[in-house]
Design a protein around this motif. Structure first.
Motif, mmCIF file in Angstrom:
data_model
loop_
_atom_site.group_PDB
_atom_site.id
_atom_site.type_symbol
_atom_site.label_atom_id
_atom_site.label_comp_id
_atom_site.label_asym_id
_atom_site.label_seq_id
_atom_site.Cartn_x
_atom_site.Cartn_y
_atom_site.Cartn_z
ATOM 1 N N PHE A 155 0.876 -1.598 -0.354
ATOM 2 C CA PHE A 155 0.515 -0.089 -0.089
ATOM 3 C C PHE A 155 0.438 1.399 0.157
ATOM 4 O O PHE A 155 -0.098 2.174 -0.097
ATOM 5 C CB PHE A 155 -1.255 -0.349 1.005
ATOM 6 N N ASP A 156 2.573 1.059 -0.197
ATOM 7 C CA ASP A 156 3.284 2.195 -0.391
ATOM 8 C C ASP A 156 3.303 2.446 -1.668
ATOM 9 O O ASP A 156 4.264 2.257 -2.548
ATOM 10 C CB ASP A 156 4.287 1.964 0.256
ATOM 11 N N PHE A 157 1.736 3.254 -2.121
ATOM 12 C CA PHE A 157 2.451 3.259 -3.820
ATOM 13 C C PHE A 157 2.696 4.705 -4.345
ATOM 14 O O PHE A 157 3.661 4.763 -5.297
ATOM 15 C CB PHE A 157 0.243 3.054 -3.925
ATOM 16 N N TYR A 158 2.932 5.914 -3.576
ATOM 17 C CA TYR A 158 3.338 6.947 -3.644
ATOM 18 C C TYR A 158 5.403 7.252 -3.197
ATOM 19 O O TYR A 158 5.060 6.497 -2.470
ATOM 20 C CB TYR A 158 3.171 7.801 -3.252
ATOM 21 N N LEU A 159 5.791 8.412 -3.956
ATOM 22 C CA LEU A 159 6.861 8.642 -4.096
ATOM 23 C C LEU A 159 6.779 10.279 -3.505
ATOM 24 O O LEU A 159 5.479 10.648 -3.763
ATOM 25 C CB LEU A 159 7.944 8.402 -5.136
ATOM 26 N N SER A 160 7.634 10.449 -2.789
ATOM 27 C CA SER A 160 7.319 11.916 -2.155
ATOM 28 C C SER A 160 7.446 12.859 -3.151
ATOM 29 O O SER A 160 8.481 12.606 -4.153
ATOM 30 C CB SER A 160 8.654 12.108 -1.423
ATOM 31 N N SER A 161 6.386 13.979 -3.009
ATOM 32 C CA SER A 161 6.174 14.890 -4.348
ATOM 33 C C SER A 161 7.475 15.935 -3.759
ATOM 34 O O SER A 161 6.916 16.445 -2.481
ATOM 35 C CB SER A 161 4.983 15.033 -4.844
ATOM 36 N N PRO A 162 7.722 16.712 -5.127
ATOM 37 C CA PRO A 162 8.640 18.405 -4.274
ATOM 38 C C PRO A 162 8.207 19.299 -4.138
ATOM 39 O O PRO A 162 6.543 19.018 -4.819
ATOM 40 C CB PRO A 162 9.671 18.457 -5.496
ATOM 41 N N VAL A 163 8.055 19.857 -3.133
ATOM 42 C CA VAL A 163 7.812 20.907 -2.870
ATOM 43 C C VAL A 163 8.895 22.324 -3.668
ATOM 44 O O VAL A 163 9.770 21.920 -3.246
ATOM 45 C CB VAL A 163 7.029 21.569 -1.962
ATOM 46 N N VAL A 164 8.386 23.634 -4.354
ATOM 47 C CA VAL A 164 9.397 24.514 -4.747
ATOM 48 C C VAL A 164 9.488 25.627 -3.507
ATOM 49 O O VAL A 164 8.344 25.736 -3.504
ATOM 50 C CB VAL A 164 9.350 25.160 -5.767
ATOM 51 N N TRP A 165 10.704 26.215 -2.904
ATOM 52 C CA TRP A 165 10.651 27.450 -2.436
ATOM 53 C C TRP A 165 11.792 27.821 -2.201
ATOM 54 O O TRP A 165 12.903 27.660 -2.571
ATOM 55 C CB TRP A 165 10.189 26.789 -1.378
ATOM 56 N N ASN A 166 11.920 29.610 -2.763
ATOM 57 C CA ASN A 166 12.821 29.935 -2.700
ATOM 58 C C ASN A 166 14.262 29.670 -3.195
ATOM 59 O O ASN A 166 15.751 29.732 -2.751
ATOM 60 C CB ASN A 166 13.411 30.494 -0.630
ATOM 61 N N GLY A 167 14.293 29.787 -4.541
ATOM 62 C CA GLY A 167 15.456 28.803 -4.730
ATOM 63 C C GLY A 167 16.002 27.376 -4.639
ATOM 64 O O GLY A 167 17.011 26.758 -5.556
ATOM 65 N N ALA A 168 15.065 26.861 -4.098
ATOM 66 C CA ALA A 168 15.401 24.964 -3.712
ATOM 67 C C ALA A 168 13.909 24.296 -4.194
ATOM 68 O O ALA A 168 13.010 24.362 -3.909
ATOM 69 C CB ALA A 168 15.875 25.141 -2.080
ATOM 70 N N ILE A 169 14.615 22.846 -4.521
ATOM 71 C CA ILE A 169 13.681 21.888 -3.899
ATOM 72 C C ILE A 169 13.649 21.066 -3.132
ATOM 73 O O ILE A 169 14.790 20.660 -3.004
ATOM 74 C CB ILE A 169 13.736 21.261 -5.665
ATOM 75 N N TYR A 170 12.035 20.329 -2.563
ATOM 76 C CA TYR A 170 12.846 19.416 -1.395
ATOM 77 C C TYR A 170 11.499 18.403 -1.660
ATOM 78 O O TYR A 170 10.523 18.265 -2.465
ATOM 79 C CB TYR A 170 11.801 21.006 -0.151
ATOM 80 N N PHE A 171 11.710 17.092 -1.058
ATOM 81 C CA PHE A 171 11.491 16.185 -1.445
ATOM 82 C C PHE A 171 12.150 15.082 0.325
ATOM 83 O O PHE A 171 12.986 15.182 0.248
ATOM 84 C CB PHE A 171 11.387 15.831 -2.980
ATOM 85 N N GLY A 172 10.901 14.030 -0.168
ATOM 86 C CA GLY A 172 11.807 13.175 1.193
ATOM 87 C C GLY A 172 11.575 12.001 -0.276
ATOM 88 O O GLY A 172 11.820 11.526 -0.958
ATOM 89 N N SER A 173 12.362 11.124 0.848
ATOM 90 C CA SER A 173 13.027 9.843 0.012
ATOM 91 C C SER A 173 12.880 8.033 0.269
ATOM 92 O O SER A 173 13.221 8.392 2.424
ATOM 93 C CB SER A 173 14.500 9.896 -1.202
ATOM 94 N N GLY A 174 12.953 7.398 -0.135
ATOM 95 C CA GLY A 174 13.097 6.258 0.746
ATOM 96 C C GLY A 174 13.865 5.694 1.449
ATOM 97 O O GLY A 174 13.942 4.776 1.964
ATOM 98 N N ASP A 175 15.221 6.232 1.141
ATOM 99 C CA ASP A 175 16.900 6.449 2.006
ATOM 100 C C ASP A 175 16.511 6.640 3.549
ATOM 101 O O ASP A 175 17.970 6.915 3.931
ATOM 102 C CB ASP A 175 17.540 6.630 1.294
ATOM 103 N N THR A 176 14.627 7.634 3.829
ATOM 104 C CA THR A 176 14.780 7.973 5.321
ATOM 105 C C THR A 176 15.201 9.893 5.100
ATOM 106 O O THR A 176 14.432 10.512 6.189
ATOM 107 C CB THR A 176 16.084 7.135 6.349
ATOM 108 N N ASN A 177 15.992 10.197 4.434
ATOM 109 C CA ASN A 177 15.985 11.672 4.365
ATOM 110 C C ASN A 177 15.382 12.014 3.826
ATOM 111 O O ASN A 177 14.481 11.874 2.587
ATOM 112 C CB ASN A 177 17.571 11.941 3.303
ATOM 113 N N VAL A 178 14.662 13.562 3.861
ATOM 114 C CA VAL A 178 14.408 14.570 3.376
ATOM 115 C C VAL A 178 15.692 15.561 2.943
ATOM 116 O O VAL A 178 16.628 15.802 4.044
ATOM 117 C CB VAL A 178 13.528 15.868 4.233
ATOM 118 N N TYR A 179 15.365 15.644 1.775
ATOM 119 C CA TYR A 179 16.518 16.199 0.693
ATOM 120 C C TYR A 179 16.343 18.442 0.379
ATOM 121 O O TYR A 179 14.855 18.131 -0.684
ATOM 122 C CB TYR A 179 16.876 15.863 -0.589
ATOM 123 N N ALA A 180 16.913 18.879 0.491
ATOM 124 C CA ALA A 180 17.065 20.676 -0.117
ATOM 125 C C ALA A 180 18.273 20.366 -0.854
ATOM 126 O O ALA A 180 19.762 20.342 -0.785
ATOM 127 C CB ALA A 180 16.502 21.232 0.819
#
Length: 433
Positions: A155-180
């Motif tokens: 039931f884990d269908f989705y990947l994290s969808s990115p959000v854009v803010w202040n010249g950066a792009i942010y998203f989560g990952s299956g590797d347990t990290n949140v990235y900027a």
């Protein structure tokens, strides 16, 4: 009057080129669109078929619509006709929803890469390799056998969808990290490690990033530095069947963060302090759907019980609920004017008249019309007995896919002009007006 003025300012035929476009309509993920929508259904404007299930939600920028498919491709379509403009092939399924900013489309793939491609041509601008994608996994998942075997969650269908803010792009990952990442170059600005898979989409408001993890914590991070401001603990599973974790993406409005959880609660948390304002019990049902917030009301859907709830945003007091006969809703609601739109596992897009508090119209996907009777009981509820044989893990996986064969709409609708756009597990994107 204020709402009418905002509607007049933003009710364009479609988002203009140059605006940042992302999952749930804005960085706060409130799910509200300044468009007329389709209060009454008149026709299928167009439909476009891919070779895989479509869980990705569309992003509309200028005269193009962008979305990902489980056939590994990101597509750009002509918004008016549904004609393919280009497609970009990754090496994995694309179940994240794209973001568009400064003529660049951003999205993640199950191949473990995060991509930036030119919005006009589909040419790769850069890609960033994460530590690798994976689904949430645990032993005795949902009570399935063999109990001692670690199982990826079907039931884990989705990947994290990115959000854009202040010249950066942010998203989560299956590797347990949140990235900027730097939006122009793809260079890493910071990463923040949680305790498990992060497949919820981050929301940003007031310079703070809000996101939940499968480790059962909800995090508030400084968006510029990645420093943790606070974390909020959700519930545990007393039966140890791993009914835990946060798939729901948060919405932020009026200083409050709203999100659902697999612990069966829907939460309202103070955005500044991380203290719980209130919570709403869904009596054992997951909340995977992300909320929509408008005019002091918050709307969200449940999984197991198939309910759409409207609550008072300040107190959590229930206002009304609609029952969809136990058909789960992982799709998130979109509001345009006085109509709310949401997809369901039944393969239907439902349009709800918010004033009348009832369904105004419903559209069935091709696969729903074809396969729906097999997996629907005479009373309209799901026929799980036809899809699931026993509690062995392999059967659970195949049963989930059987239920997907009705054209389940896990994609979240997007509204532009007088048209609603949504993807389906039957491989189609539908444009409905």
């Amino acid at each position: 009057m204020k709402r009418l003025l905002l509607f007049a300012l933003f009710a364009a035929p479609w988002p203009v080129l140059g605006q940042d476009v992302m999952f749930r309509g804005n960085a706060e993920h409130t799910g509200v669109y300044g468009a007329a929508g389709a209060p009454k259904f008149t026709a299928v404007k167009w439909q476009f078929h891919t070779k895989g299930q479509v869980f990705s939600s569309p992003a509309i920028a200028g005269d193009k619509l962008y979305f990902g498919s489980s056939d590994h491709c990101l597509y750009a379509l002509d918004l008016a006709t549904g004609t393919q403009k280009w497609k970009f092939k990754s090496e994995g399924r694309i179940t994240s929803s794209p973001a568009v900013s400064a003529s660049v489309v951003y999205f993640g793939s199950f191949d473990g890469n995060f991509y930036a491609v030119d919005a006009a041509t589909g040419q790769l601008k850069w890609k960033f390799q994460t530590g690798g994608e994976r689904r949430f996994a645990a032993k005795h998942l949902h009570g399935a056998e063999p109990a001692s075997e670690t199982m990826p969650d079907p039931f884990d269908f989705y990947l994290s969808s990115p959000v854009v803010w202040n010249g950066a792009i942010y998203f989560g990952s299956g590797d347990t990290n949140v990235y900027a990442l730097d939006a122009a170059t793809g260079n890493l600005k910071w990463k923040f490690k949680t305790g498990d898979v992060v497949h919820a989409a981050p929301a940003i408001s007031g310079g703070t990033l809000f996101v939940g993890s499968w480790d059962s914590y909800f995090y508030a991070l400084d968006a510029a530095s990645g420093k943790e401001n606070w974390r909020f603990k959700t519930g545990e599973d007393p039966d140890i069947h791993n009914q835990v974790g946060i798939q729901s993406s948060a919405a932020v409005a009026d200083g409050v963060v709203y999100f659902g959880c697999r612990d069966s609660k829907f939460y309202a948390v103070d955005a500044t302090t991380g203290k719980e304002r209130w919570s709403f019990s869904n009596k054992g049902s997951w909340v995977i759907s992300s909320p929509a917030v408008l005019d002091g009301k918050v709307y969200f859907a449940t999984s197991d019980t198939g309910l759409l709830h409207a609550l008072d945003a300040k107190s959590g007091a229930p206002l009304f609920s609609l029952d969809f006969k136990h058909w789960p809703m992982f799709s998130s609601p979109a509001i345009a004017g006085e109509t709310l739109y949401i997809g369901s596992h039944q393969g239907r897009l439902n349009a709800i008249d918010l004033k009348a508090q009832k369904v105004a119209w419903s559209f069935a996907a091709e696969a729903s019309r074809k396969n729906g009777p097999t997996y629907t009981k005479p009373d309209g509820t799901p026929n799980y007995e036809a899809a699931f044989f026993d509690f062995f893990y392999d059967d659970m996986v195949s049963g989930v896919q059987k239920m997907m064969s009705v054209g389940a709409m896990l994609s979240s609708p997007v509204v532009a002009g007088n048209t609603v756009y949504i993807g389906s597990a039957d491989g189609n994107i539908y444009a409905l007006m």
